[in-house]
Design an enzyme around this catalytic site. Structure first.
Site, PDB file in Angstrom:
ATOM      1  N   GLY A  54       0.819  -1.200   0.000  1.00  0.00           N
ATOM      2  CA  GLY A  54       0.000   0.000   0.000  1.00  0.00           C
ATOM      3  C   GLY A  54       0.857   1.256   0.000  1.00  0.00           C
ATOM      4  N   CYS A  55       0.239   2.380  -0.330  1.00  0.00           N
ATOM      5  CA  CYS A  55       0.991   3.637  -0.425  1.00  0.00           C
ATOM      6  C   CYS A  55       1.480   4.095   0.949  1.00  0.00           C
ATOM      7  CB  CYS A  55       0.145   4.705  -1.098  1.00  0.00           C
ATOM      8  SG  CYS A  55      -1.510   4.926  -0.388  1.00  0.00           S
ATOM      9  N   TYR A  56       0.608   4.140   1.933  1.00  0.00           N
ATOM     10  CA  TYR A  56       1.041   4.522   3.277  1.00  0.00           C
ATOM     11  C   TYR A  56       2.076   3.542   3.840  1.00  0.00           C
ATOM     12  CZ  TYR A  56      -2.621   8.131   3.946  1.00  0.00           C
ATOM     13  OH  TYR A  56      -3.410   9.250   3.877  1.00  0.00           O
TER      14      TYR A  56
ATOM     15  N   THR B 158       4.216   1.720   2.232  1.00  0.00           N
ATOM     16  CA  THR B 158       5.489   1.887   1.532  1.00  0.00           C
ATOM     17  C   THR B 158       6.299   3.015   2.144  1.00  0.00           C
ATOM     18  OG1 THR B 158       4.646   1.014  -0.564  1.00  0.00           O
ATOM     19  CG2 THR B 158       6.552   2.470  -0.675  1.00  0.00           C
ATOM     20  N   ALA B 159       5.690   4.190   2.253  1.00  0.00           N
ATOM     21  CA  ALA B 159       6.398   5.336   2.823  1.00  0.00           C
ATOM     22  C   ALA B 159       6.801   5.083   4.269  1.00  0.00           C
ATOM     23  CB  ALA B 159       5.522   6.587   2.726  1.00  0.00           C
TER      24      ALA B 159
END
Length: 342
Positions: free
Chosen positions: A146-148, A150-151
């Site tokens: 997911g995007c969150y 990953t960061a």
């Protein structure tokens, strides 16, 4: 090799189309949409130079005409289709959350959808390539993070592995542009609702929490629980995550620098910024993740900042990176371009 995209009319699908067009080893295969059919240009005028159409899903035909299949679908869709595709020997890269959690009951609790069968969940490899790249090289089902997560995980995992922070004190403050909510029509995403507004959401529990906790726990070698609060900001793209945790073992700022440099020195898409704080504008349109860190000597708090483009490193760019690893191509293939500026 021909790459099909299921869910090609969403934001992630549109980014995959853009990236595959310029990839040295991939070409666009079947473009599947269950919501819209017809010419690509009618849905996405900026892609009017592509003489292609969106089609319905026909599994046998899809498998006969394509080598690699990306799924850029909402939660609850890939769990049904991925096993059908994998049974036919296809490599599947899933951009949804359907294969990121290894226990069906956890997925059902957080996503509210019917989970994939447990045996297929166990076969999926988590595609955070900077940490699990060797496993990705052998995988048939790659679960794109997911995007969150990953960061967050790219910034957090080196510190957990080195035991530089107290894992019981982790607080994650995350902010995302509106494209992270997808392309579907929602009242909360209207211009008048989003513009000049900063909105926290899912404070009582975001579906990316168990994903973050699963892999943080794996790397740390102990159960991890985090406080995670996402916010919506009035911009199209980008995620900025700020992580707070108590320092352990009297680590210095130089020690943290060494930890990050040792782990990411060969990572093509990690840019270590040290005392230059990341900004979403500095990674827009790229597959980079910018990470910086700081120690507040007054409170003994470690502060880590991480910025990505949610549609690139947080979705389509990372999916292409995983495809490159899986198929034995240079990891940077089709992704060697600078961020957009201004």
């Amino acid at each position: 090799m021909k790459a099909a995209i299921i869910g090609a009319t969403g934001y992630g699908g549109a980014e995959l189309i853009r990236l595959i067009q310029h990839h040295p080893y991939l070409e666009l295969g079947t473009l599947v949409s269950t919501s819209q059919t017809g010419p690509v240009a009618r849905v996405y005028p900026h892609l009017s130079h592509i003489d292609r159409s969106f089609e319905g899903l026909h599994v046998d035909e899809l498998c006969a005409n394509n080598d690699l299949i990306f799924l850029a679908t909402p939660p609850g869709v890939s769990s049904e289709w991925t096993p059908l595709l994998a049974e036919r020997g296809k490599i599947v890269i899933d951009l949804s959350g359907d294969f990121r959690l290894d226990r069906p009951e956890v997925y059902q609790a957080w996503y509210g959808k019917q989970p994939a069968p447990a045996n297929w969940l166990r076969r999926a490899v988590y595609g955070l390539s900077e940490w699990f790249g060797e496993e990705v090289k052998e995988a048939q089902i790659i679960s794109n993070p997911g995007c969150y997560p990953t960061a967050t995980l790219l910034a957090l995992l080196p510190l957990l592995q080195a035991k530089a922070i107290d894992p019981s004190t982790i607080i994650i403050d995350a902010k995302s542009g509106v494209s992270g909510a997808g392309r579907g029509l929602k009242q909360a995403m209207l211009f008048g609702e989003v513009n000049e507004n900063l909105r926290p959401y899912k404070v009582d529990g975001h579906q990316h929490i168990p994903e973050i906790e699963r892999f943080a726990s794996f790397v740390a070698g102990q159960e991890i629980r985090v406080n995670f609060v996402p916010h919506l900001v009035p911009m199209n793209r980008g995620i900025l995550v700020t992580i707070y945790a108590k320092r352990m073992n009297n680590y210095s700022i130089d020690d943290l620098s060494e930890i990050y440099q040792n782990h990411y020195q060969k990572a093509s898409f990690i840019r270590l910024r040290q005392q230059e704080w990341p900004e979403t504008k500095q990674v827009q349109g790229s597959n980079y993740c910018d990470i910086a860190w700081h120690i507040d000597e007054r409170t003994h708090q470690v502060i880590v900042l991480s910025a990505i483009d949610n549609l690139m490193k947080g979705a389509a760019g990372q999916a292409i990176q995983n495809a490159n690893l899986r198929l034995g191509w240079p990891e940077e293939s089709g992704l060697t371009f600078s961020p957009l500026f201004p």
